[in-house]
Each structure stands twice: as structure tokens, then as C-alpha cells.
Motif scaffolding. Structure first.
Motif, PDB file in Angstrom:
ATOM      1  N   LEU A  88       0.171  -0.571   0.361  1.00 18.32           N
ATOM      2  CA  LEU A  88      -0.202   0.102  -0.591  1.00 18.32           C
ATOM      3  C   LEU A  88       0.830   1.125  -0.148  1.00 18.32           C
ATOM      4  O   LEU A  88       2.048   1.367   0.578  1.00 18.32           O
ATOM      5  N   PRO A  89       0.484   2.221  -0.446  1.00 19.86           N
ATOM      6  CA  PRO A  89       1.177   3.267  -0.890  1.00 19.86           C
ATOM      7  C   PRO A  89       1.368   4.166   0.736  1.00 19.86           C
ATOM      8  O   PRO A  89       0.425   3.708   1.790  1.00 19.86           O
ATOM      9  N   ASP A  90       2.765   4.957   1.464  1.00 15.46           N
ATOM     10  CA  ASP A  90       2.601   5.441   2.712  1.00 15.46           C
ATOM     11  C   ASP A  90       2.267   7.016   2.255  1.00 15.46           C
ATOM     12  O   ASP A  90       2.368   7.687   1.533  1.00 15.46           O
ATOM     13  N   PRO A  91       1.536   6.785   3.150  1.00 16.71           N
ATOM     14  CA  PRO A  91       0.874   7.982   3.213  1.00 16.71           C
ATOM     15  C   PRO A  91       1.321   9.856   4.144  1.00 16.71           C
ATOM     16  O   PRO A  91       1.393  10.443   3.815  1.00 16.71           O
ATOM     17  N   ILE A  92       2.362   8.703   4.746  1.00 17.09           N
ATOM     18  CA  ILE A  92       3.407  10.292   5.284  1.00 17.09           C
ATOM     19  C   ILE A  92       3.620  10.668   4.554  1.00 17.09           C
ATOM     20  O   ILE A  92       4.521  10.040   3.491  1.00 17.09           O
ATOM     21  N   GLY A  93       3.520  12.044   4.232  1.00 20.60           N
ATOM     22  CA  GLY A  93       4.216  13.047   3.698  1.00 20.60           C
ATOM     23  C   GLY A  93       3.658  12.780   2.190  1.00 20.60           C
ATOM     24  O   GLY A  93       3.588  14.557   1.597  1.00 20.60           O
ATOM     25  N   ASP A  94       2.840  12.620   2.217  1.00 19.08           N
ATOM     26  CA  ASP A  94       1.384  13.212   1.095  1.00 19.08           C
ATOM     27  C   ASP A  94       1.140  14.795   1.405  1.00 19.08           C
ATOM     28  O   ASP A  94       0.677  15.164   2.519  1.00 19.08           O
ATOM     29  N   MET A  95       1.150  15.277  -0.052  1.00 25.13           N
ATOM     30  CA  MET A  95       0.490  16.059   0.064  1.00 25.13           C
ATOM     31  C   MET A  95      -0.736  16.783   0.002  1.00 25.13           C
ATOM     32  O   MET A  95      -1.519  16.170  -1.005  1.00 25.13           O
ATOM     33  N   LEU A  96      -1.599  17.181   0.543  1.00 20.80           N
ATOM     34  CA  LEU A  96      -3.376  17.436   0.405  1.00 20.80           C
ATOM     35  C   LEU A  96      -3.653  18.414  -0.310  1.00 20.80           C
ATOM     36  O   LEU A  96      -4.815  18.735  -0.685  1.00 20.80           O
ATOM     37  N   ASP A  97      -2.687  19.736   0.266  1.00 17.08           N
ATOM     38  CA  ASP A  97      -2.905  20.710  -0.452  1.00 17.08           C
ATOM     39  C   ASP A  97      -1.401  21.408  -0.439  1.00 17.08           C
ATOM     40  O   ASP A  97      -0.740  21.694   0.268  1.00 17.08           O
ATOM     41  N   SER A  98      -1.629  23.034  -1.303  1.00 19.73           N
ATOM     42  CA  SER A  98      -0.372  23.553  -1.550  1.00 19.73           C
ATOM     43  C   SER A  98      -0.733  24.624  -2.308  1.00 19.73           C
ATOM     44  O   SER A  98      -1.475  25.458  -2.948  1.00 19.73           O
ATOM     45  N   PHE A  99      -0.926  26.037  -1.992  1.00 20.00           N
ATOM     46  CA  PHE A  99      -1.083  27.556  -2.517  1.00 20.00           C
ATOM     47  C   PHE A  99      -0.060  28.085  -1.693  1.00 20.00           C
ATOM     48  O   PHE A  99       1.066  28.134  -0.451  1.00 20.00           O
ATOM     49  N   GLU A 100       0.015  30.016  -2.506  1.00 21.21           N
ATOM     50  CA  GLU A 100       0.610  30.599  -2.420  1.00 21.21           C
ATOM     51  C   GLU A 100      -0.192  31.676  -2.126  1.00 21.21           C
ATOM     52  O   GLU A 100      -1.444  31.458  -2.884  1.00 21.21           O
ATOM     53  N   ARG A 101       0.186  32.438  -0.855  1.00 23.14           N
ATOM     54  CA  ARG A 101      -0.436  33.688  -0.758  1.00 23.14           C
ATOM     55  C   ARG A 101      -0.570  35.307  -0.931  1.00 23.14           C
ATOM     56  O   ARG A 101       0.579  34.882  -1.696  1.00 23.14           O
ATOM     57  N   PRO A 102      -0.789  35.672  -0.715  1.00 24.51           N
ATOM     58  CA  PRO A 102      -0.665  36.946  -1.822  1.00 24.51           C
ATOM     59  C   PRO A 102       0.359  37.847  -1.169  1.00 24.51           C
ATOM     60  O   PRO A 102       0.838  38.395  -2.304  1.00 24.51           O
ATOM     61  N   ASN A 103       0.862  37.367   0.490  1.00 23.94           N
ATOM     62  CA  ASN A 103       2.333  38.201   1.010  1.00 23.94           C
ATOM     63  C   ASN A 103       3.489  37.173   0.514  1.00 23.94           C
ATOM     64  O   ASN A 103       4.332  37.215   0.838  1.00 23.94           O
ATOM     65  N   GLY A 104       3.584  36.390  -0.319  1.00 24.27           N
ATOM     66  CA  GLY A 104       4.116  35.469  -0.908  1.00 24.27           C
ATOM     67  C   GLY A 104       4.270  34.428  -0.233  1.00 24.27           C
ATOM     68  O   GLY A 104       5.452  33.259  -0.529  1.00 24.27           O
ATOM     69  N   LEU A 105       3.379  33.826   0.973  1.00 21.45           N
ATOM     70  CA  LEU A 105       4.061  32.931   2.392  1.00 21.45           C
ATOM     71  C   LEU A 105       3.362  31.484   1.278  1.00 21.45           C
ATOM     72  O   LEU A 105       2.667  32.040   0.462  1.00 21.45           O
ATOM     73  N   ARG A 106       4.522  30.493   1.150  1.00 18.30           N
ATOM     74  CA  ARG A 106       4.229  28.994   0.152  1.00 18.30           C
ATOM     75  C   ARG A 106       3.804  27.767   1.553  1.00 18.30           C
ATOM     76  O   ARG A 106       4.463  28.057   2.705  1.00 18.30           O
ATOM     77  N   ILE A 107       2.311  28.082   1.373  1.00 18.15           N
ATOM     78  CA  ILE A 107       1.337  26.999   2.393  1.00 18.15           C
ATOM     79  C   ILE A 107       1.495  25.380   2.004  1.00 18.15           C
ATOM     80  O   ILE A 107       1.075  25.591   0.643  1.00 18.15           O
ATOM     81  N   GLU A 108       1.762  24.657   2.038  1.00 14.62           N
ATOM     82  CA  GLU A 108       1.882  22.830   2.350  1.00 14.62           C
ATOM     83  C   GLU A 108       1.216  22.197   3.362  1.00 14.62           C
ATOM     84  O   GLU A 108       1.423  22.279   4.787  1.00 14.62           O
ATOM     85  N   LYS A 109       0.206  21.436   3.107  1.00 13.96           N
ATOM     86  CA  LYS A 109      -0.677  20.847   4.098  1.00 13.96           C
ATOM     87  C   LYS A 109      -0.190  19.013   3.855  1.00 13.96           C
ATOM     88  O   LYS A 109      -0.733  18.643   3.100  1.00 13.96           O
TER      89      LYS A 109
END
Length: 415
Positions: A88-109
Motif C-alpha cells: 500500500l502507498p505510504d501516506p506519510i508526507g502526502d501533500m493534501l494541499d498547496s497554495f501561495e498567499r498574496p504576501n508570498g508565503l508558500r503553504i503546504e498541507k
């Protein structure tokens, strides 16, 4: 310190190592465990026979002895299930979301382990392997507290698992077995905030309610299985018979087996006598409503308590209902939000049932026995959650994770 605190502390320390392991390292450890379960099967089976003998001496029912019993074939299945977890795929580290805020912060879930999972369960030694290996694959440490009826089996299994882990990058202390079978050991686990991150109970209603009502550690509730099959007026008799018998007889000791059969009165008039006789031939004791007794006079009158009982045995309640509304009302009153089934050829009725029944799994023209992590393609399961927060239904690897937001900036400060 007590056994519970000592072992939970060791598991907490091991969890820090688990969080750094690669998928390859975890899989290598699980393959060693899978092989060791077969290499050491005679030791495990001998220990299991001790538990079975003790159970027979204490008058344990045949269905509960079946839950406890290990065989060469069952150990092979358990070993195979570990290998399926490897695939089975290892779920650890899976990226569930990724986006960048108007202030330049890059956020990953991303998915991360829960940490240390406490599991309290009863006399099913296969759960010991399922729980340990699912926790390990998802990067968690496990503190297991099985029932006293399976203590010898669990000791032997965990000894085999820990020895296999000692030959891998996974710390053996990531799997702990609480051998104190007293109620006090469970009560102590329920209060281990800071050492345990979550507790998952698996077992009967009394065990689950004790954990839910008394734990200060967060709980993922797995529910008792008062499961129903509703045979609607349009149901094909052959299909209805096959589904109902499978749901009750194939393995009555498990939580997804049927405890109450609801039969539309028109279907009952045509087929209930024959269907009841099929259950009698399968050695199932029937407990029926007044209308049912007209079709199966040899059945026992059912009580209110019967309809609320998870038998885990060759006992079945039968109730004749007027229509879909009547069936839905009965399930809403007595169901435990586990697994419910409708057998019908009327698609409007099927759609209503699937939409309105509040349960972790609802079925149209299929046995409730499929509510199972293996059958759902999860490899194995840690339990079947009947709550609505975090996870619901069969809990595979993703259900044993939490999330972490990773935020990358280039000097931003908040004004």
C-alpha cells in the motif's frame, strides 16, 4: 513506575525515531514481521491453544472461541495481510494541499503520523498484528492492550514481532504490549495525556463506552455492530436469502454480521416461512416479533432488549415491517451506525435508504460482511469507526495520520 507508564514512555521515545524513517525502511521491517509470523507459527499456535483451553474450561461460547482461534491457514492470512500493507502507498508526507498567499508565503498541507496510538481490544489475536503493522507503516508507535482471553497468544505474537523489528531500522519499542489484564491497566491508559496521542477501542459496547466516557486522551470511537438487513417487498428471494444468510452465518462473531432481519410484510407473506426455515437449518436461533411468530412458530418472542443486542452468535432477531419508513425508523432507534443493508429492486427505495440511514457503511443488495478494511482494499484495518470526526468506516493507513502545515517564506512578518 507501572508497566503501562514504562511501556508508553518507551513507545513515545520510539515514535521520535519512527517519524524519521523512510518508506523503504518501514516496508523492510514489515516483511521481516510477515516472514517471522510463519517461521514461528508453532510457537504462536501453541500459545493460542493455551488460550483456547482456558476459554473452553471457562465456558466461552463457540462463536467467541472462533474469534480467538488461530490456525495455520489463519496465520498465513495474517502474514499475507502484512505483505499487502507493504504494497500500500505510504501516506506519510502526502501533500493534501498547496497554495501561495498574496504576501508570498508558500503553504503546504502534508500528512504526518499521529504519534503514539493506544489500542484497547478484546479476544482477537489477529488484531494484534493488524494494529501493530498498520501503526508502523503509518509512522506511529503502538501501545496494545488486548483482552485476557488472548494473553498467551498476544505475548507470543508480540515477541515474534519485536524480534523481527530488532533486525530492522524500526525500533522494537515502537510496539508495546500491556500484559496487565486488569481493568486498572485500561483505566491508566485512558489518562496518559502526553504519552498517548489517541486511543482506539475495539470490542463490545461496554468496553467502548468505558473508553469513550472515561478517557482524557482523545478517542477514535469504533462502534458495536447492531447491523440490520431490510428485505423490501420487491426483493428477489434467492438474492435476499443468500445475502441474509451470509450476513448472519458466514462469521457471526464479528461486528459486521447481521443481528436483526427486517422483512417487508408483503415479502413475509410470500417467503418468510421458507427463509426462517433456512436459518433454522443453519442452526440460527430466531427471536421474532408477533408477526414473525406466525411464520416461524418455533421462534422465541423478541424483546426490546433483543433488538438492542449485539449477539456475535448464532442468534437473529426478525421483525416484520410495513414499509421503508417503518424499517428506517427501526434502524434509527436500534442501530449503532455501523453497517446497514437494503435488498430491493425498487431504486427509489434503495436511494432513500442509502441517503437517509445514518451509518458508516450502507449497502444495496450486498452483505454487511463487506465492511472490512481488507475487503475495501485497505490491506487491513485498525477498526471500524462509527463516529463522524477524523475518520469513519474501516480505518486504513490514512486514518492513522494527522496533518501539518509547512509554511515557507522569505522574511515576511505580520503587520
Amino acid at each position: 513506575m507501572s508497566e503501562v507508564i514504562n511501556k508508553a514512555t518507551a513507545a513515545r521515545q520510539a515514535a521520535g525515531v519512527m517519524n524519521r524513517l523512510t518508506t523503504a525502511q518501514k516496508n523492510e521491517a514489515l516483511l521481516l514481521v510477515s516472514d517471522a509470523l510463519l517461521t514461528e507459527q508453532q510457537t504462536i499456535l501453541a500459545a493460542n491453544e493455551e488460550d483456547l483451553a482456558h476459554g473452553r474450561d471457562n465456558g466461552t461460547s463457540s462463536s467467541l472461541l472462533d474469534r480467538l482461534k488461530l490456525t495455520t491457514a489463519r496465520l498465513q492470512d495474517i502474514s499475507d495481510a502484512v505483505r499487502q500493507i507493504v504494497e500500500l502507498p505510504d501516506p506519510i508526507g502526502d501533500m493534501l494541499d498547496s497554495f501561495e498567499r498574496p504576501n508570498g508565503l508558500r503553504i503546504e498541507k502534508r500528512r504526518v503520523p499521529l504519534g503514539v496510538i493506544g489500542i484497547v481490544y478484546e479476544a482477537r489475536p489477529n488484531v494484534t498484528v493488524d494494529a501493530a503493522t498498520l501503526c508502523l507503516k503509518s509512522g506511529n508507535a503502538a501501545v496494545l492492550r488486548g483482552g485476557s482471553a488472548a494473553l498467551s497468544s498476544n505475548r507470543a505474537i508480540i515477541a515474534v514481532v519485536r524480534e523481527a523489528l530488532s533486525r530492522s531500522a524500526v525500533p522494537a519499542d515502537a510496539v508495546q504490549l500491556i500484559e496487565d489484564s486488569s481493568r486498572a491497566s485500561v483505566d491508566e491508559m485512558l489518562k496518559l495525556n502526553g504519552l498517548l496521542d489517541v486511543i482506539i477501542p475495539r470490542g463490545g459496547a461496554s468496553l467502548i463506552q468505558n473508553v469513550v466516557q472515561n478517557a482524557t486522551v482523545p478517542v477514535i470511537e469504533t462502534g458495536a455492530g447492531v447491523c440490520h438487513t431490510f428485505v423490501d417487498e420487491s426483493a428477489d428471494y434467492g438474492m435476499a436469502k443468500a445475502i441474509a444468510l451470509n450476513a448472519k452465518v458466514q462469521r457471526p462473531s464479528v461486528c459486521n454480521s447481521m443481528e436483526t432481519l427486517l422483512v417487508h410484510d408483503r415479502f413475509a407473506g410470500r417467503h418468510l416461512s421458507e427463509l426462517a426455515e433456512a436459518f433454522r437449518e443453519a442452526n440460527v436461533e430466531l427471536r421474532g416479533c408477533e408477526a414473525t411468530l406466525a411464520f416461524a412458530p418455533w421462534a422465541t418472542p423478541a424483546t426490546e432488549q433483543d433488538f438492542a443486542t449485539e449477539y456475535n452468535d448464532y442468534i437473529l432477531n426478525v421483525k416484520v415491517v410495513k414499509d421503508v419508513d417503518d424499517a428506517l425508523a427501526h434502524i434509527a432507534r436500534y442501530g449503532t451506525k455501523h453497517s446497514e443493508c437494503i435488498v430491493t429492486e425498487i431504486h427509489e427505495n434503495a436511494d432513500r435508504f442509502l441517503q437517509e440511514v445514518d451509518a458508516a457503511a450502507v449497502y444495496h443488495n450486498a452483505s454487511t460482511r463487506f465492511t472490512d478494511g481488507f475487503e475495501f482494499g485497505f490491506g487491513a484495518e485498525i477498526g471500524i469507526s462509527t463516529q463522524k470526526l477524523h475518520a469513519r468506516g474501516p480505518m486504513g493507513l490514512p486514518a492513522l495520520t494527522s496533518t501539518k502545515y509547512r509554511v515557507v517564506g522569505n522574511g515576511q512578518i505580520r503587520g
